[in-house]
Design a protein around this motif. Structure first.
Motif, short mmCIF file in Angstrom:
data_model
loop_
_atom_site.label_atom_id
_atom_site.label_comp_id
_atom_site.label_asym_id
_atom_site.label_seq_id
_atom_site.Cartn_x
_atom_site.Cartn_y
_atom_site.Cartn_z
N LEU A 22 -9.15 -3.37 -2.69
CA LEU A 22 -8.33 -2.19 -2.98
C LEU A 22 -7.19 -2.06 -1.97
N LEU A 23 -7.50 -2.30 -0.70
CA LEU A 23 -6.47 -2.25 0.34
C LEU A 23 -5.38 -3.28 0.06
N LEU A 24 -5.77 -4.49 -0.31
CA LEU A 24 -4.79 -5.53 -0.63
C LEU A 24 -3.95 -5.15 -1.85
N MET A 25 -4.58 -4.52 -2.82
CA MET A 25 -3.84 -4.07 -4.01
C MET A 25 -2.80 -3.03 -3.62
N LEU A 26 -3.16 -2.14 -2.70
CA LEU A 26 -2.20 -1.13 -2.24
C LEU A 26 -1.04 -1.78 -1.48
N TYR A 27 -1.37 -2.74 -0.63
CA TYR A 27 -0.30 -3.47 0.07
C TYR A 27 0.62 -4.16 -0.94
N ASP A 28 0.02 -4.81 -1.95
CA ASP A 28 0.83 -5.48 -2.97
C ASP A 28 1.76 -4.49 -3.67
N GLY A 29 1.25 -3.30 -3.96
CA GLY A 29 2.08 -2.28 -4.59
C GLY A 29 3.22 -1.83 -3.69
N ALA A 30 2.91 -1.56 -2.43
CA ALA A 30 3.95 -1.13 -1.49
C ALA A 30 5.01 -2.21 -1.33
N ILE A 31 4.58 -3.46 -1.23
CA ILE A 31 5.53 -4.58 -1.11
C ILE A 31 6.42 -4.65 -2.35
N ARG A 32 5.81 -4.53 -3.51
CA ARG A 32 6.57 -4.58 -4.77
C ARG A 32 7.59 -3.44 -4.83
N PHE A 33 7.18 -2.23 -4.43
CA PHE A 33 8.08 -1.09 -4.49
C PHE A 33 9.25 -1.25 -3.52
N VAL A 34 9.00 -1.75 -2.32
CA VAL A 34 10.09 -1.95 -1.36
C VAL A 34 11.05 -3.02 -1.87
N LYS A 35 10.51 -4.09 -2.45
CA LYS A 35 11.38 -5.13 -3.02
C LYS A 35 12.26 -4.55 -4.13
N GLN A 36 11.68 -3.71 -4.99
CA GLN A 36 12.46 -3.08 -6.06
C GLN A 36 13.52 -2.14 -5.48
N ALA A 37 13.17 -1.45 -4.41
CA ALA A 37 14.14 -0.55 -3.76
C ALA A 37 15.30 -1.35 -3.18
N ILE A 38 15.01 -2.51 -2.61
CA ILE A 38 16.08 -3.36 -2.07
C ILE A 38 17.02 -3.80 -3.18
N VAL A 39 16.46 -4.15 -4.33
CA VAL A 39 17.31 -4.48 -5.48
C VAL A 39 18.15 -3.26 -5.86
N GLY A 40 17.55 -2.08 -5.82
CA GLY A 40 18.29 -0.85 -6.11
C GLY A 40 19.44 -0.64 -5.15
N ILE A 41 19.21 -0.91 -3.87
CA ILE A 41 20.28 -0.77 -2.87
C ILE A 41 21.39 -1.78 -3.17
N ASN A 105 8.91 -6.65 5.85
CA ASN A 105 8.34 -7.65 6.75
C ASN A 105 7.04 -7.15 7.38
N HIS A 106 7.02 -5.90 7.83
CA HIS A 106 5.80 -5.32 8.41
C HIS A 106 4.67 -5.29 7.37
N LEU A 107 4.99 -4.84 6.16
CA LEU A 107 3.97 -4.77 5.11
C LEU A 107 3.42 -6.15 4.79
N THR A 108 4.30 -7.13 4.72
CA THR A 108 3.88 -8.50 4.39
C THR A 108 2.97 -9.06 5.49
N GLU A 109 3.34 -8.84 6.74
CA GLU A 109 2.52 -9.33 7.85
C GLU A 109 1.16 -8.63 7.90
N LEU A 110 1.15 -7.33 7.70
CA LEU A 110 -0.11 -6.59 7.72
C LEU A 110 -0.99 -6.98 6.53
N ARG A 111 -0.37 -7.19 5.38
CA ARG A 111 -1.14 -7.60 4.21
C ARG A 111 -1.82 -8.94 4.47
N GLU A 112 -1.08 -9.87 5.06
CA GLU A 112 -1.65 -11.18 5.37
C GLU A 112 -2.80 -11.05 6.37
N ALA A 113 -2.64 -10.20 7.37
CA ALA A 113 -3.71 -10.00 8.36
C ALA A 113 -4.96 -9.41 7.70
N TRP A 114 -4.78 -8.42 6.83
CA TRP A 114 -5.92 -7.83 6.13
C TRP A 114 -6.56 -8.85 5.19
#
Length: 129
Positions: A22-41, A105-114
């Motif tokens: 579940l934690l990994l799924m949340l990280y995946d969601g946060a990563i996906r949302f930030v990537k979409q936000a970057i596209v929005g910017i 970058n922080h989310l990706t690194e933390l996701r990998e650690a978890w």
């Protein structure tokens, strides 16, 4: 009411997931949302940017709320999560791609650690799923 089989599958996946999964799924969601936000910017789609940065911020706030303060690492995680929330807010207010990328970058690194930690836990507990 869930309308389609994919929604039913997603709900079932969440309801049956281990805490680590579940934690990994949340990280995946946060990563996906930030990537979409970057596209929005990049495309100057401010509504897309705002919606996705807020979604990522909510997930990071959930990480903060779920910290177990019995462990020393929680203090360091709290500082990292707090920094990410402030950075997401700044990225949203200033439409700052660099701040969003830093959080990504922080989310990706933390996701990998978890992920690595969950593999070790699974191998020692015999839980391979």
């Amino acid at each position: 009411m869930l309308a389609n089989p994919q929604q039913k599958y997603q709900l079932s996946s969440i309801q049956t997931a281990s805490p680590a999964k579940l934690l990994l799924m949340l990280y995946d969601g946060a990563i996906r949302f930030v990537k979409q936000a970057i596209v929005g910017i990049e495309t100057k789609d401010w509504q897309m940017t705002n919606e996705n940065l807020i979604k990522a911020q909510r997930i990071v706030n959930e990480f903060i709320a779920s910290l177990n303060h019995d462990y020393e690492i929680s203090k360091q995680l709290l500082e990292i999560y707090d920094y990410m929330v402030r950075s997401l807010i700044e990225a949203n207010m200033k439409k700052n791609k660099e701040k969003a990328e830093e959080v990504l970058n922080h989310l990706t690194e933390l996701r990998e650690a978890w992920y690595e930690a969950s593999k070790k836990i699974a191998s020692t507990s015999g839980d391979h799923g």
